[in-house]
Write an enzyme that holds these catalytic residues in place. Structure first.
Site, PDB file in Angstrom:
ATOM      1  N   HIS A   1     -13.656  -6.311  -3.771  1.00 40.43           N
ATOM      2  CA  HIS A   1     -12.768  -5.266  -3.226  1.00 40.43           C
ATOM      3  C   HIS A   1     -13.360  -3.893  -3.553  1.00 40.43           C
ATOM      4  O   HIS A   1     -13.979  -3.721  -4.603  1.00 40.43           O
ATOM      5  CB  HIS A   1     -11.364  -5.408  -3.835  1.00 40.43           C
ATOM      6  CG  HIS A   1     -10.361  -4.516  -3.177  1.00 40.43           C
ATOM      7  ND1 HIS A   1     -10.227  -3.191  -3.509  1.00 40.43           N
ATOM      8  CD2 HIS A   1      -9.485  -4.749  -2.168  1.00 40.43           C
ATOM      9  CE1 HIS A   1      -9.281  -2.648  -2.736  1.00 40.43           C
ATOM     10  NE2 HIS A   1      -8.819  -3.572  -1.923  1.00 40.43           N
TER      11      HIS A   1
ATOM     12  N   ASN B   1      -2.673  -8.133  -0.637  1.00 42.66           N
ATOM     13  CA  ASN B   1      -3.249  -7.803  -1.945  1.00 42.66           C
ATOM     14  C   ASN B   1      -2.256  -6.897  -2.663  1.00 42.66           C
ATOM     15  O   ASN B   1      -2.105  -5.734  -2.299  1.00 42.66           O
ATOM     16  CB  ASN B   1      -4.595  -7.088  -1.717  1.00 42.66           C
ATOM     17  CG  ASN B   1      -5.172  -6.509  -2.991  1.00 42.66           C
ATOM     18  OD1 ASN B   1      -4.730  -6.836  -4.094  1.00 42.66           O
ATOM     19  ND2 ASN B   1      -6.166  -5.648  -2.855  1.00 42.66           N
ATOM     20  N   TRP B   2      -1.593  -7.457  -3.667  1.00 42.51           N
ATOM     21  CA  TRP B   2      -0.529  -6.701  -4.336  1.00 42.51           C
ATOM     22  C   TRP B   2      -1.076  -5.754  -5.404  1.00 42.51           C
ATOM     23  O   TRP B   2      -0.296  -5.039  -6.054  1.00 42.51           O
ATOM     24  CB  TRP B   2       0.510  -7.665  -4.951  1.00 42.51           C
ATOM     25  CG  TRP B   2       1.270  -8.450  -3.917  1.00 42.51           C
ATOM     26  CD1 TRP B   2       1.145  -8.361  -2.549  1.00 42.51           C
ATOM     27  CD2 TRP B   2       2.275  -9.444  -4.155  1.00 42.51           C
ATOM     28  NE1 TRP B   2       2.004  -9.234  -1.945  1.00 42.51           N
ATOM     29  CE2 TRP B   2       2.723  -9.917  -2.896  1.00 42.51           C
ATOM     30  CE3 TRP B   2       2.839  -9.998  -5.310  1.00 42.51           C
ATOM     31  CZ2 TRP B   2       3.697 -10.902  -2.755  1.00 42.51           C
ATOM     32  CZ3 TRP B   2       3.815 -10.977  -5.167  1.00 42.51           C
ATOM     33  CH2 TRP B   2       4.240 -11.417  -3.911  1.00 42.51           C
ATOM     34  N   LYS B   3      -2.372  -5.778  -5.616  1.00 46.51           N
ATOM     35  CA  LYS B   3      -3.019  -4.876  -6.577  1.00 46.51           C
ATOM     36  C   LYS B   3      -2.258  -4.874  -7.929  1.00 46.51           C
ATOM     37  O   LYS B   3      -1.722  -5.895  -8.313  1.00 46.51           O
ATOM     38  CB  LYS B   3      -3.131  -3.467  -5.994  1.00 46.51           C
ATOM     39  CG  LYS B   3      -3.796  -3.455  -4.619  1.00 46.51           C
ATOM     40  CD  LYS B   3      -4.266  -2.094  -4.226  1.00 46.51           C
ATOM     41  CE  LYS B   3      -4.747  -2.131  -2.795  1.00 46.51           C
ATOM     42  NZ  LYS B   3      -5.420  -0.918  -2.399  1.00 46.51           N
TER      43      LYS B   3
ATOM     44  N   GLU C   1     -12.165  -1.280  -4.685  1.00 47.55           N
ATOM     45  CA  GLU C   1     -11.785  -0.710  -5.990  1.00 47.55           C
ATOM     46  C   GLU C   1     -12.603  -1.347  -7.107  1.00 47.55           C
ATOM     47  O   GLU C   1     -12.930  -0.704  -8.107  1.00 47.55           O
ATOM     48  CB  GLU C   1     -10.272  -0.893  -6.209  1.00 47.55           C
ATOM     49  CG  GLU C   1      -9.483   0.066  -5.328  1.00 47.55           C
ATOM     50  CD  GLU C   1      -8.149  -0.459  -4.819  1.00 47.55           C
ATOM     51  OE1 GLU C   1      -7.589  -1.380  -5.423  1.00 47.55           O
ATOM     52  OE2 GLU C   1      -7.680   0.076  -3.796  1.00 47.55           O
TER      53      GLU C   1
ATOM     54  N   GLY D   1      -5.573   2.587   1.601  1.00 46.75           N
ATOM     55  CA  GLY D   1      -4.508   3.321   0.905  1.00 46.75           C
ATOM     56  C   GLY D   1      -4.412   4.782   1.309  1.00 46.75           C
ATOM     57  O   GLY D   1      -3.753   5.575   0.648  1.00 46.75           O
TER      58      GLY D   1
ATOM     59  N   GLU E   1     -13.368  -3.769   5.047  1.00 47.33           N
ATOM     60  CA  GLU E   1     -12.422  -2.748   4.618  1.00 47.33           C
ATOM     61  C   GLU E   1     -13.161  -1.424   4.441  1.00 47.33           C
ATOM     62  O   GLU E   1     -13.779  -1.194   3.389  1.00 47.33           O
ATOM     63  CB  GLU E   1     -11.792  -3.145   3.282  1.00 47.33           C
ATOM     64  CG  GLU E   1     -11.020  -4.447   3.335  1.00 47.33           C
ATOM     65  CD  GLU E   1      -9.937  -4.485   2.276  1.00 47.33           C
ATOM     66  OE1 GLU E   1      -8.775  -4.670   2.646  1.00 47.33           O
ATOM     67  OE2 GLU E   1     -10.243  -4.298   1.085  1.00 47.33           O
TER      68      GLU E   1
ATOM     69  N   SER F   1      -5.058   0.326   5.588  1.00 47.19           N
ATOM     70  CA  SER F   1      -3.833   0.899   6.157  1.00 47.19           C
ATOM     71  C   SER F   1      -3.297   0.118   7.351  1.00 47.19           C
ATOM     72  O   SER F   1      -2.852   0.698   8.342  1.00 47.19           O
ATOM     73  CB  SER F   1      -4.048   2.378   6.506  1.00 47.19           C
ATOM     74  OG  SER F   1      -4.393   3.103   5.334  1.00 47.19           O
TER      75      SER F   1
ATOM     76  N   GLY G   1      -2.895  -4.096   1.878  1.00 47.89           N
ATOM     77  CA  GLY G   1      -2.561  -3.611   0.536  1.00 47.89           C
ATOM     78  C   GLY G   1      -1.126  -3.126   0.493  1.00 47.89           C
ATOM     79  O   GLY G   1      -0.184  -3.912   0.352  1.00 47.89           O
ATOM     80  N   GLY G   2      -0.943  -1.822   0.646  1.00 45.16           N
ATOM     81  CA  GLY G   2       0.369  -1.186   0.489  1.00 45.16           C
ATOM     82  C   GLY G   2       1.496  -1.886   1.238  1.00 45.16           C
ATOM     83  O   GLY G   2       2.583  -2.104   0.683  1.00 45.16           O
TER      84      GLY G   2
HETATM   85  C1  PEP Z   1      -6.532  -3.184   0.304  1.00 49.15           C
HETATM   86  O1  PEP Z   1      -6.226  -2.866  -0.812  1.00 49.15           O
HETATM   87  O2  PEP Z   1      -7.269  -4.163   0.472  1.00 49.15           O
HETATM   88  C2  PEP Z   1      -6.001  -2.410   1.426  1.00 49.15           C
HETATM   89  C3  PEP Z   1      -6.488  -2.636   2.626  1.00 49.15           C
HETATM   90  O3  PEP Z   1      -5.035  -1.473   1.144  1.00 49.15           O
HETATM   91  P1  PEP Z   1      -4.105  -0.669   2.186  1.00 49.15           P
HETATM   92  O4  PEP Z   1      -3.586  -1.677   3.175  1.00 49.15           O
HETATM   93  O5  PEP Z   1      -3.028  -0.074   1.348  1.00 49.15           O
HETATM   94  O6  PEP Z   1      -4.977   0.346   2.840  1.00 49.15           O
END
Ligand code: PEP
Length: 250
Positions: free
Chosen positions: A94, A9-11, A96, A172, A166, A212, A233-234
């Site tokens: 998600h 997920n490149w957000k 967010e 994050g 999640e 993470s 994500g990151g």
């Molecule tokens: C996400 O945005 O779905 C996520 C899991 O982010 P991260 O891996 O950065 O925690």
């Protein structure tokens, strides 16, 4: 046997040119990968990434979509538009979207049904906040979100649904659920699918972990019985981090 599914997920990162360059690196690096792989750039980069991944083993994902197909919805993006540019799947619910943009279980359920009705796969995200975890509500929150997200979805449609657990406190933040804690919630999620549908549906349901995920913890998390992949994500923003996660070996 469930096939591992790793999604990035490149957000709200990367211009179309930057996204295209990363997609090219991933396509080259993952040509022989046996896992199911998806990358989800921002809306403005979908077309440039589509031109790279078309015909490859990488699926194209969107990060959200509107609850309806078309109309007076300024700023929204329709499932029809996503389909037209070659999107395969959409990430829905998600944290967010739920916690920053106020999306409700009902809205997320509308989106899940609309994506499926239009032939797209849906990744339904569920997960508890830190407060909910600390007050012992993690299991009930995830159960409720799973039930609400799948309301009105038939068992036949489930092969186009992935659930991503999640925990909000792990997204994050660098904090990761322990493999045992994550597996416990994945089991609750699988049991919820069983009670809504059948044992067979529960056995087949792919449940990703997100929060993470890094090259160092990927194999351990995905080695757990009920963890079938990752939503990243990151670490999905750099090829040298995403490639080892996508190619993890149990
Ligand atoms: C996400 O945005 O779905 C996520 C899991 O982010 P991260 O891996 O950065 O925690």
């Amino acid at each position: 046997m469930r096939r591992s599914f790793i999604a990035g997920n490149w957000k709200m990162h990367k211009t179309p040119a930057e996204a295209k360059a990363l997609a090219e690196e991933l396509k080259a690096g993952l040509a022989g990968c046996g896992h199911k792989i998806l990358i989800a750039p921002s809306f403005t980069a979908l077309e440039s990434v589509a031109s790279v991944v078309k015909g490859s083993n990488i699926l194209l994902g969107a990060q959200n979509m509107a609850t309806v197909e078309q109309g007076a919805h300024t700023g929204e993006t329709s499932v029809l538009m996503l389909k037209a540019i070659g999107v395969d799947a959409v990430i829905l619910g998600h944290s967010e979207r739920r916690h920053v943009y106020g999306e409700t279980d009902e809205m997320i359920n509308e989106k899940v049904k609309l994506a499926l009705a239009n032939g797209l796969e849906a990744i339904l995200c569920v997960g508890e906040t830190l407060d909910e975890r600390e007050s012992g509500k993690a299991e009930s929150v995830v159960k409720t979100q799973t039930e609400a997200g799948l309301k009105g979805v038939s068992e036949a449609e489930l092969d186009k649904v992935t659930i991503a657990y999640e925990p909000v406190w792990a997204i994050g933040t660098g904090k990761t659920a322990t493999p045992d804690d994550a597996d416990q919630i994945h089991k609750v999620t699988r049991d919820t699918v069983k009670s809504l549908y059948s044992e067979d549906a529960a056995e087949k349901m792919v449940i990703q972990y997100g929060g993470s995920v890094k090259p160092e913890n990927a194999a351990q998390l995905m080695g757990m019985e009920n963890i079938d992949g990752a939503l990243v994500g990151g670490a999905s923003l750099k090829a040298d981090l995403f490639l080892p996660i996508a190619e993890y070996d149990k």
